[in-house]
Design an enzyme around this catalytic site. Structure first.
Site, PDB file in Angstrom:
ATOM      1  N   GLY A   1     -11.498  24.330  -6.748  1.00 32.99           N
ATOM      2  CA  GLY A   1     -11.577  25.860  -6.669  1.00 32.99           C
ATOM      3  C   GLY A   1     -12.245  26.469  -5.857  1.00 32.99           C
ATOM      4  O   GLY A   1     -12.280  27.760  -5.640  1.00 32.99           O
TER       5      GLY A   1
ATOM      6  N   GLU B   1       0.868  -1.299   0.162  1.00 28.20           N
ATOM      7  CA  GLU B   1      -0.086   0.088  -0.017  1.00 28.20           C
ATOM      8  C   GLU B   1       0.894   1.428  -0.037  1.00 28.20           C
ATOM      9  O   GLU B   1       0.695   2.211  -0.991  1.00 28.20           O
ATOM     10  CB  GLU B   1      -0.891  -0.042   1.180  1.00 28.20           C
ATOM     11  CG  GLU B   1      -1.768   1.372   1.496  1.00 28.20           C
ATOM     12  CD  GLU B   1      -2.672   1.492   0.555  1.00 28.20           C
ATOM     13  OE1 GLU B   1      -3.389   0.657   0.072  1.00 28.20           O
ATOM     14  OE2 GLU B   1      -2.875   2.804   0.164  1.00 28.20           O
TER      15      GLU B   1
END
Ligand code: COA
Length: 472
Positions: free
Chosen positions: A294, A185
């Site tokens: 954003g 992982e």
């Protein structure tokens, strides 16, 4: 465009056609003209499950591969997990919380599957595998690079035995300088670009708790498999499906590759680093809790944070609800103040803005913040602890968190199918004991008789090699 045949010619051509075969399969009889059967009249959820009839030879272990096959099992596939006799998937014994019981690591990744033990290095074991290859649709594996080939199960070999077989693999890296590496992982999180962009600017790279390298790649692989199955409907042949963990992580971190290209053109204005006047370097920096999009966001303290490590909320100052935010936190003048009124004007002041919002959130619990903000469409998210998730009634109701009963460990929680299909209801069954379905698979899937099963067992193909064999 093909020219239309005149009527007479059509009739002649029809007369030349060989007589139709007597009986047509039931499904074809019902065909609607578009190749699909007539819409089922059964109530939704009672027309079987999406992958009914699909049989998977599951050679996976640890996490990435098992996540994939568990998901396919939830969707209705018959997943036959082949495990090494005596030992099984290494996770059965890892992070054990109940003595002698399969660990939660194993049980939560192998639900709804069957387990058969086969020694793939025993000639008789290989005979059984050959038979399974002939009867299964998909072989899934996540061994270290080359291990499947060393077993003798090369693509050419498998494809010759069963040209319809899809061979799906997870590897750490795709072809290239690191293709032979073993990967877990966190290696994938680092090599896939996630770790360098996670954490706080002034601190070291950070890995995330969500297993985007293992479970994330398992998910990618499952999509690859069903796509290959769909293509097989047209081509009649299987194919190789490869998901590299580095690629899977990068796919999930793609917004950061977006930012890498933007940084070459100028500063990343939505990063709080910009507002703080700290210059950017050449690569995407760690952005703390800045939002990846954003709309600026940050994690803020809520009432009780001094003693509860999860008394926090993620707060997004979404532009369209700025006015509502000003009202909620008690700063109505910020609605028209030129320093705060527009998203661009706010960018250099984000630190101050979030500090002011936090003054307000600290007077409320995270759930109160959620309630007040949601009422006026301000996007916020409480930081839920795993304890809260485990106890959340709505997640139990939808089957996203399920309680399963196990003969040795008793009741345990697992994550059910996060993908909800309205006509394919997932059934989460407990994970199998090691080799629990060996006899069943030999008899029902491969058609062996009782005396043949006894013979196979005597051969040692299904049991752990004896110590003296190992020493030899
Ligand atoms: N009978 C006999 N042998 C068996 C067997 C069976 N039923 N099932 C597995 N084996 C053997 C294999 O043949 C292989 O032996 P070999 O190396 O002598 O050829 C061995 O068991 C499996 O080896 P490997 O995959 O290397 O296990 P590992 O514990 O050393 O490595 C990983 C584990 C995860 C690092 C490695 O498998 C890997 O890199 N996988 C790909 C990436 C991945 O999925 N990583 C994430 C894991 S969550």
């Amino acid at each position: 465009m093909a020219k239309k045949k005149p009527k007479q010619a059509k009739a002649k051509a029809a007369a030349k056609k060989p007589a139709r075969k007597a009986a047509k399969p039931a499904a074809a009889k019902k065909a609607n003209g578009n190749g699909l059967p007539k819409p089922s009249s059964k109530p939704y959820g009672q027309a079987g499950r999406a992958l009914d009839g699909l049989r998977i030879l599951d050679f996976t272990h640890v996490q990435s591969g098992p996540t994939c096959t568990q998901l396919l099992a939830y969707m209705g596939a018959d997943v036959i997990k082949v495990e090494r006799p005596g030992a099984g998937d290494i996770t059965r014994g890892q992070l054990r919380d109940v003595p002698n019981a399969d660990s939660l690591y194993f049980t939560m990744l192998n639900g709804s599957k069957r387990s058969i033990t086969i020694d793939s290095k025993h000639p008789k074991g290989m005979d059984i595998l050959n038979r399974l290859i002939k009867t299964c649709d998909v072989l899934v594996e996540n061994f270290a690079p080359g291990a499947l080939d060393r077993m003798g199960l090369t693509w050419d070999y498998v494809h010759k035995l069963n040209p319809r077989m899809i061979v799906a693999s997870v590897k750490g890296f795709g072809p290239g300088p690191y293709e032979d590496c073993k990967v877990y992982e966190n290696v994938a999180q680092c090599a896939g670009g996630a770790a360098s962009t996670t954490g706080f600017r002034e601190g070291p790279p950070l890995v995330t708790g969500a297993q985007i390298g293992d479970s994330g790649t398992g998910l990618h692989l499952a999509l690859g498999i069903v796509s290959a199955l769909f293509q097989r409907n047209r081509t009649g042949r299987g194919q190789k499906v490869l998901c590299a963990m580095q690629d899977g992580v990068l796919n999930l971190a793609r917004v950061k590759l977006r930012d890498q290209q933007r940084i070459e053109k100028g500063p990343l204005t939505e990063y709080s680093q910009y507002g703080e006047g700290v210059p950017f370097g050449k690569a995407v920096p760690r952005a703390g809790n800045d939002s990846g999009g954003g709309q600026p966001g940050w994690i803020l303290k809520c009432r009780g944070w001094e003693s509860d490590p999860d008394a926090y909320v993620y707060f997004i100052t979404q532009a369209p609800v700025w006015q509502a935010i000003c009202d909620v936190i008690g700063e109505p003048t910020w609605k028209t103040d030129p320093n705060y009124a527009t998203p661009k004007a706010r960018l250099p002041h984000l630190k101050k803005i979030f500090a002011r919002i936090e003054d307000w959130t600290m007077t409320k619990t995270k759930f109160e913040v959620m309630e007040i903000c949601n009422a006026v469409d301000i996007p916020v998210g409480p930081i839920l602890s795993m304890k809260e998730i485990a106890e959340e009634p709505s997640l139990r109701k939808t089957g996203t968190v399920v309680e399963v009963d196990h003969p040795i460990r008793g009741k345990y929680l697992s994550v059910g199918n996060p993908i909800k299909l309205s006509d394919s209801i997932s059934e989460v069954k407990r994970s199998p004991l090691l080799g629990e379905h060996t006899d069943e698979v030999l008899k029902d899937v491969l058609g062996f008789k009782a005396n043949e099963i006894a013979e196979i067992k005597n051969s040692g193909a299904l049991s752990a090699p004896k110590k003296e064999d190992k020493a030899a």
